[in-house]
Write a protein that holds these residues in place. Structure first.
Motif: not given
Length: 75
Positions: A14-37
């Motif tokens: 999600l690099n270079e997307n002008l993201l500013a903030k996230f909800d606390p539950d944004s990634f609750v179901n991503q237990s297989k995620l190994t790389k996050f940019d």
């Protein structure tokens, strides 16, 4: 959340997307995620505590070039 139905994600860029903030539950179901940019966004100050708590397989988290003043250990 936007990613709640994507249970099999292993890498998320999600690099270079002008993201500013996230909800606390944004990634609750991503237990297989190994790389996050999240580089080169507009993330300011502190991120919500527990935002990444369910990312038990996370090996790489890129937060460079944002506006973070502090990164809590309990993210």
């Amino acid at each position: 959340s936007l990613f709640s139905q994507l249970h099999q994600l292993k890498s998320l860029q999600l690099n270079e997307n002008l993201l500013a903030k996230f909800d606390p539950d944004s990634f609750v179901n991503q237990s297989k995620l190994t790389k996050f940019d999240l580089e080169n966004n507009q993330i300011w100050n502190r991120m919500p505590t527990g935002l990444f708590k369910n990312l038990s397989n996370l090996k790489s988290l890129k937060l460079d070039n944002n506006h973070l003043t502090q990164v809590d250990r309990d993210l």
